[in-house]
Design an enzyme around this catalytic site. Structure first.
Site, PDB file in Angstrom:
ATOM      1  N   HIS A  93       1.045  -1.212  -0.319  1.00 41.22           N
ATOM      2  CA  HIS A  93       0.120   0.081  -0.252  1.00 41.22           C
ATOM      3  C   HIS A  93       0.894   0.833   0.084  1.00 41.22           C
ATOM      4  CE1 HIS A  93       0.327  -0.913   4.498  1.00 41.22           C
ATOM      5  NE2 HIS A  93       0.642   0.520   4.688  1.00 41.22           N
ATOM      6  N   HIS A  99       3.684   7.025   3.558  1.00 39.26           N
ATOM      7  CA  HIS A  99       4.870   5.490   3.288  1.00 39.26           C
ATOM      8  C   HIS A  99       4.160   4.819   2.678  1.00 39.26           C
ATOM      9  CE1 HIS A  99       2.142   4.384   6.605  1.00 39.26           C
ATOM     10  NE2 HIS A  99       1.930   3.040   5.930  1.00 39.26           N
ATOM     11  N   GLU A 107       7.283   1.283   5.085  1.00 41.35           N
ATOM     12  CA  GLU A 107       6.889   0.152   5.938  1.00 41.35           C
ATOM     13  C   GLU A 107       6.944  -1.184   4.937  1.00 41.35           C
ATOM     14  OE1 GLU A 107       2.598   0.621   6.348  1.00 41.35           O
ATOM     15  OE2 GLU A 107       2.217  -0.952   7.922  1.00 41.35           O
TER      16      GLU A 107
HETATM   17  C1  LIG Z   1      -2.173   0.304  11.602  1.00 40.07           C
HETATM   18  C2  LIG Z   1      -1.118   0.031  11.150  1.00 40.07           C
HETATM   19  C3  LIG Z   1      -0.914   0.816   9.059  1.00 40.07           C
HETATM   20  C4  LIG Z   1      -0.458  -0.593   8.832  1.00 40.07           C
HETATM   21  O1  LIG Z   1       0.023   0.136   7.086  1.00 40.07           O
HETATM   22  O2  LIG Z   1      -0.293  -1.533   9.112  1.00 40.07           O
HETATM   23  C5  LIG Z   1       0.394   2.003   9.867  1.00 40.07           C
HETATM   24  O3  LIG Z   1       0.873   1.995   8.568  1.00 40.07           O
HETATM   25  S1  LIG Z   1       0.375   2.736  11.206  1.00 40.07           S
HETATM   26  C6  LIG Z   1       1.201   4.133  10.631  1.00 40.07           C
HETATM   27  C7  LIG Z   1       1.596   4.595  11.378  1.00 40.07           C
HETATM   28  N1  LIG Z   1       2.700   4.470  12.278  1.00 40.07           N
HETATM   29  C8  LIG Z   1       3.644   4.953  11.852  1.00 40.07           C
HETATM   30  O4  LIG Z   1       4.850   5.703  11.168  1.00 40.07           O
HETATM   31  C9  LIG Z   1       5.191   4.594  12.397  1.00 40.07           C
HETATM   32  C10 LIG Z   1       6.744   5.503  12.012  1.00 40.07           C
HETATM   33  N2  LIG Z   1       6.760   6.975  12.083  1.00 40.07           N
HETATM   34  C11 LIG Z   1       8.116   7.198  12.686  1.00 40.07           C
HETATM   35  O5  LIG Z   1       7.924   6.466  13.548  1.00 40.07           O
HETATM   36  C12 LIG Z   1       7.441   8.508  13.006  1.00 40.07           C
HETATM   37  O6  LIG Z   1       6.582   9.103  11.997  1.00 40.07           O
HETATM   38  C13 LIG Z   1       8.851   8.659  12.384  1.00 40.07           C
HETATM   39  C14 LIG Z   1      10.473   8.552  12.937  1.00 40.07           C
HETATM   40  C15 LIG Z   1       8.964   8.539  11.279  1.00 40.07           C
HETATM   41  C16 LIG Z   1       8.619  10.664  12.217  1.00 40.07           C
HETATM   42  O7  LIG Z   1       8.220  10.961  13.103  1.00 40.07           O
HETATM   43  P1  LIG Z   1       8.114  12.658  13.630  1.00 40.07           P
HETATM   44  O8  LIG Z   1       7.562  13.291  11.990  1.00 40.07           O
HETATM   45  O9  LIG Z   1       7.463  12.585  15.084  1.00 40.07           O
HETATM   46  O10 LIG Z   1       9.495  12.928  13.805  1.00 40.07           O
HETATM   47  P2  LIG Z   1      10.540  14.393  12.963  1.00 40.07           P
HETATM   48  O11 LIG Z   1       9.555  15.224  12.988  1.00 40.07           O
HETATM   49  O12 LIG Z   1      11.536  14.225  14.390  1.00 40.07           O
HETATM   50  O13 LIG Z   1      11.253  14.063  12.172  1.00 40.07           O
HETATM   51  C17 LIG Z   1      11.989  13.203  11.957  1.00 40.07           C
HETATM   52  C18 LIG Z   1      12.502  13.450  10.279  1.00 40.07           C
HETATM   53  O14 LIG Z   1      11.944  12.530   9.275  1.00 40.07           O
HETATM   54  C19 LIG Z   1      11.300  13.472   8.269  1.00 40.07           C
HETATM   55  N3  LIG Z   1       9.520  13.179   8.184  1.00 40.07           N
HETATM   56  C20 LIG Z   1       8.755  12.386   9.104  1.00 40.07           C
HETATM   57  N4  LIG Z   1       7.846  11.837   8.627  1.00 40.07           N
HETATM   58  C21 LIG Z   1       8.351  11.861   7.549  1.00 40.07           C
HETATM   59  C22 LIG Z   1       7.810  10.998   6.314  1.00 40.07           C
HETATM   60  N5  LIG Z   1       6.736  10.470   6.606  1.00 40.07           N
HETATM   61  N6  LIG Z   1       8.326  10.838   5.550  1.00 40.07           N
HETATM   62  C23 LIG Z   1       8.919  10.950   5.071  1.00 40.07           C
HETATM   63  N7  LIG Z   1       9.836  11.426   6.566  1.00 40.07           N
HETATM   64  C24 LIG Z   1       8.998  12.003   7.158  1.00 40.07           C
HETATM   65  C25 LIG Z   1      10.898  14.715   9.104  1.00 40.07           C
HETATM   66  O15 LIG Z   1      11.009  15.847   8.102  1.00 40.07           O
HETATM   67  C26 LIG Z   1      12.911  14.976   9.155  1.00 40.07           C
HETATM   68  O16 LIG Z   1      13.530  15.013   8.283  1.00 40.07           O
HETATM   69  P3  LIG Z   1      14.150  16.337   9.064  1.00 40.07           P
HETATM   70  O17 LIG Z   1      15.440  16.533   7.606  1.00 40.07           O
HETATM   71  O18 LIG Z   1      15.276  16.007  10.384  1.00 40.07           O
HETATM   72  O19 LIG Z   1      13.340  17.516   9.701  1.00 40.07           O
HETATM   73 CO   LIG Z   2       0.993   1.384   6.257  1.00 39.09          CO
END
Ligand SMILES: CC[C@H](C(=O)O)C(=O)SCCNC(=O)CCNC(=O)[C@H](O)C(C)(C)COP(=O)(O)OP(=O)(O)OC[C@H]1O[C@@H](n2cnc3c(N)ncnc32)[C@H](O)[C@@H]1OP(=O)(O)O
Ligand SMILES: [Co+2]
Length: 135
Positions: free
Chosen positions: A7, A79, A130
């Site tokens: 997905h 993602h 993912e």
């Molecule tokens: C029910 C489950 C379902 C499934 O498919 O089965 C799911 O998919 S659940 C989906 C929700 N869960 C998650 O996304 C878990 C993993 N994600 C995380 O742990 C956080 O989102 C994380 C760590 C990737 C980012 O968290 P956060 O935004 O709070 O951290 P920062 O703001 O410090 O970001 C760090 C750095 O990463 C860049 N960033 C953040 N999110 C994304 C993204 N989605 N895609 C690309 N880049 C991302 C952000 O811009 C920061 O970059 P920087 O250059 O340092 O500013």
């Molecule tokens: Co997902």
């Protein structure tokens, strides 16, 4: 290691409005909202036949996508999810190659009832990846 695209997830500020856009404007089949408290999101799946769109909205206080929506208030692609045969073997291989596995590194059960893990976007072309184990 990776197989089919399971997905593409889109984080949205209004889940019902996004579902209506896909259902009514784009004529797609959309699921009912599916709360996933363990992941801090509510999801709606758009079934495209060859893959799915996963519409995501924060659920609860510490949603991992809250920050993303704060930075992208209209929403956006959040993602991609690739299928793997063996998520533990994939994880260990990726960690061995220096990739960062998010969380405690242990798979959680995702929205399809399969084990999932997330890889840091900085290690994969700025894209949150993912992995989902699909038998
Ligand atoms: C029910 C489950 C379902 C499934 O498919 O089965 C799911 O998919 S659940 C989906 C929700 N869960 C998650 O996304 C878990 C993993 N994600 C995380 O742990 C956080 O989102 C994380 C760590 C990737 C980012 O968290 P956060 O935004 O709070 O951290 P920062 O703001 O410090 O970001 C760090 C750095 O990463 C860049 N960033 C953040 N999110 C994304 C993204 N989605 N895609 C690309 N880049 C991302 C952000 O811009 C920061 O970059 P920087 O250059 O340092 O500013
Ligand atoms: Co997902």
């Amino acid at each position: 290691m990776i197989g089919r695209l399971n997905h593409v997830a889109i984080a949205v500020p209004d889940l019902e409005a996004a579902a209506a856009t896909y259902r009514d404007t784009l004529g797609a089949k959309v699921s009912a909202p599916q709360p996933e408290p363990d992941h801090g999101v509510t999801v709606i799946f758009v079934d495209l036949g060859n893959t799915k769109i996963e519409l995501l909205h924060p659920l609860g206080e510490n949603s991992p996508i809250a920050n993303y929506l704060k930075n992208n208030p209209s929403g956006g692609m959040h993602h991609v999810c690739y299928e793997v045969d063996d998520i533990i073997a994939a994880r260990d291989q990726l960690k061995g190659e220096g990739a960062r596995v998010l969380g405690d590194g242990e798979p959680k059960i995702g929205a399809h009832g399969n084990p999932v893990l997330f890889l840091h976007p900085k290690d994969f072309c700025g894209t949150l990846v993912e992995l989902e184990q699909v038998a």
